[in-house]
Scaffold this motif. Structure first.
Motif, mmCIF file in Angstrom:
data_model
loop_
_atom_site.group_PDB
_atom_site.id
_atom_site.type_symbol
_atom_site.label_atom_id
_atom_site.label_comp_id
_atom_site.label_asym_id
_atom_site.label_seq_id
_atom_site.Cartn_x
_atom_site.Cartn_y
_atom_site.Cartn_z
ATOM 1 N N TYR A 11 43.031 32.685 52.685
ATOM 2 C CA TYR A 11 42.466 33.307 51.862
ATOM 3 C C TYR A 11 40.742 33.676 51.724
ATOM 4 C CZ TYR A 11 47.878 32.499 50.754
ATOM 5 O OH TYR A 11 48.860 32.192 51.031
ATOM 6 N N ILE A 13 37.839 33.996 48.640
ATOM 7 C CA ILE A 13 37.645 34.753 47.662
ATOM 8 C C ILE A 13 36.245 34.591 47.459
ATOM 9 C CG2 ILE A 13 37.856 33.437 45.755
ATOM 10 C CD1 ILE A 13 40.515 31.525 46.724
ATOM 11 N N LEU A 15 33.656 34.947 44.415
ATOM 12 C CA LEU A 15 34.164 34.783 42.816
ATOM 13 C C LEU A 15 32.037 35.363 42.124
ATOM 14 C CD1 LEU A 15 35.306 31.164 42.833
ATOM 15 C CD2 LEU A 15 36.158 33.202 42.684
ATOM 16 N N VAL A 23 37.028 32.794 36.086
ATOM 17 C CA VAL A 23 37.759 32.143 37.722
ATOM 18 C C VAL A 23 38.886 31.090 36.749
ATOM 19 C CG1 VAL A 23 37.250 30.447 39.195
ATOM 20 C CG2 VAL A 23 35.610 31.803 38.685
ATOM 21 N N LEU A 26 42.496 32.513 37.392
ATOM 22 C CA LEU A 26 42.508 33.853 39.045
ATOM 23 C C LEU A 26 43.457 33.015 39.476
ATOM 24 C CD1 LEU A 26 39.459 33.801 40.339
ATOM 25 C CD2 LEU A 26 40.855 36.103 39.251
ATOM 26 N N LEU A 28 44.383 30.309 41.393
ATOM 27 C CA LEU A 28 42.984 29.458 42.145
ATOM 28 C C LEU A 28 43.593 28.586 42.381
ATOM 29 C CD1 LEU A 28 39.457 29.999 41.769
ATOM 30 C CD2 LEU A 28 41.150 31.485 43.022
ATOM 31 N N ASP A 29 43.798 27.441 41.438
ATOM 32 C CA ASP A 29 44.863 26.116 42.391
ATOM 33 C C ASP A 29 45.971 26.235 42.968
ATOM 34 O OD1 ASP A 29 42.952 24.240 40.129
ATOM 35 O OD2 ASP A 29 44.112 24.441 38.576
ATOM 36 N N LEU A 31 46.385 28.827 44.723
ATOM 37 C CA LEU A 31 46.407 29.698 45.790
ATOM 38 C C LEU A 31 46.157 27.844 46.838
ATOM 39 C CD1 LEU A 31 46.053 32.344 47.487
ATOM 40 C CD2 LEU A 31 43.573 31.698 46.847
ATOM 41 N N VAL A 32 45.030 27.095 45.911
ATOM 42 C CA VAL A 32 44.718 26.819 47.185
ATOM 43 C C VAL A 32 45.755 25.369 47.805
ATOM 44 C CG1 VAL A 32 43.548 23.750 46.962
ATOM 45 C CG2 VAL A 32 42.375 25.741 46.375
ATOM 46 N N VAL A 38 41.834 28.525 52.593
ATOM 47 C CA VAL A 38 41.050 29.180 52.130
ATOM 48 C C VAL A 38 39.332 28.585 51.412
ATOM 49 C CG1 VAL A 38 40.345 29.144 49.257
ATOM 50 C CG2 VAL A 38 42.484 28.473 49.566
ATOM 51 N N MET A 40 35.943 30.465 50.397
ATOM 52 C CA MET A 40 35.171 30.762 48.732
ATOM 53 C C MET A 40 33.887 31.063 49.317
ATOM 54 S SD MET A 40 35.853 29.455 45.498
ATOM 55 C CE MET A 40 38.189 28.653 45.382
ATOM 56 N N TRP A 46 33.579 28.228 40.439
ATOM 57 C CA TRP A 46 34.637 27.604 39.883
ATOM 58 C C TRP A 46 34.205 25.970 39.545
ATOM 59 C CZ3 TRP A 46 39.314 26.565 44.287
ATOM 60 C CH2 TRP A 46 40.338 26.339 43.366
#
Length: 76
Positions: A11, A13, A15, A23, A26, A28-29, A31-32, A38, A40, A46
């Motif tokens: 992934y 990302i 930002l 942020v 989104l 993101l937690d 996703l991680v 990830v 980024m 973030w």
């Protein structure tokens, strides 16, 4: 962006255009925690980032030279 095809999903990302307050919305937690990798850009935006992230910083030294620094969290 989401890239599949390898052993893990990557992934990407970016930002850059977001304010830190944007942020947080989104997800993101989640996703991680998905089990993928990830990558980024602009992670300083973030503010609630999880502990334990590996940080890779790429700096331009000259037009044809880069300095890469990899920092991992201290082992507990």
């Amino acid at each position: 962006q989401e890239y599949r095809g390898g052993r893990l999903t990557l992934y990407h990302i970016d930002l850059y255009r977001l304010a830190p307050r944007e942020v947080g919305d989104l997800g993101l937690d989640e996703l991680v925690d998905s089990g993928g990798v990830v990558a980024m850009e602009w992670p300083d935006r973030w503010t609630d980032a999880p502990d334990g992230a590996i940080r890779v910083q790429i700096d331009t030294v000259r037009d044809d030279e880069r300095r890469i620094r990899i920092e991992r969290p201290a082992s507990r």
